[in-house]
Design a protein around this motif. Structure first.
Motif: not given
Length: 207
Positions: A100-103, A181-185, A187-200, A204-206
């Motif tokens: 899941s990607i937050i924008l 549940e899904s991994t949540i990243i 991307l809505s701020q200048d500094k990206y953050r992983v908010l929840r670790l999950g199925g991904l 792999e994300l890094q």
């Protein structure tokens, strides 16, 4: 309310059943459906009235934002102003899938979906039943189909134990895959953050 339970083929979902479920969503009702992670509780994302029913059914705090599930990139453009290069790269690599990607959100996305924030979380599930349903309804707001604080539901029986009589229907495609549940990243701020670790996995994300 009497909750309907409809068996559906997890690989090749029957169109008539999906159409019945989609009609309920369009009628601002709640329908539980399988994803590749857990069962989700879906409402029409464009309707504040429909989405409010999710919070009532789950006993979920109203300030908690919801993820919006899509089945094609064109639907993303209805929800966010533009898709940054980083987000596009992640979508190309990991969608459909448990990311899941937050924008930054368009104003048209109801505030109740966003939890009053200026951003929205997006996910494209890979489960054929979820994809078929969203193809017919358009974007669906959907947390996990359980009472808040209870374990995430992996089967229609788990959904029934928590939400029977509180929602219109359940699409029963058997047991879901990952159980996380899904991994949540974000991307809505200048500094990206992983908010929840999950199925991904984070590795792999890094990459």
């Amino acid at each position: 309310m009497i909750t309907q339970y409809w068996k559906v083929d997890p690989e090749k979902p029957e169109l008539t059943t999906i159409t019945r479920a989609a009609a309920l969503i369009k009628d601002l009702q709640l329908v539980a459906f399988p994803t590749e992670t857990v069962y989700g509780l879906g409402a029409l994302a464009s309707s504040s009235e429909a989405v409010a029913k999710i919070f009532v059914a789950k006993g979920r705090p109203a300030e908690n934002p919801l993820l919006v599930h899509v089945s094609k990139i064109e639907q993303v453009k209805e929800l966010v102003g533009d898709i940054p290069e980083t987000a596009r790269m992640l979508m190309d690599r990991f969608w459909p899938g448990p990311l899941s990607i937050i924008l930054p959100s368009r104003n048209e996305v109801p505030a109740i979906v966003r939890g009053g924030k200026s951003s929205v979380g997006l996910r494209m599930p890979s489960h054929p039943v979820a994809r078929a349903l969203i193809d017919q309804t358009g974007p669906i707001a959907a947390p996990s189909a359980n009472l808040s604080g209870r374990p995430s539901p992996l089967t229609a029986e788990h959904v029934k134990a928590d939400l029977d009589g509180k929602i219109a229907a359940v699409l029963d495609a058997g047991r879901t895959g990952i159980g996380l549940e899904s991994t949540i990243i974000d991307l809505s701020q200048d500094k990206y953050r992983v908010l929840r670790l999950g199925g991904l996995p984070l590795q792999e994300l890094q990459q």
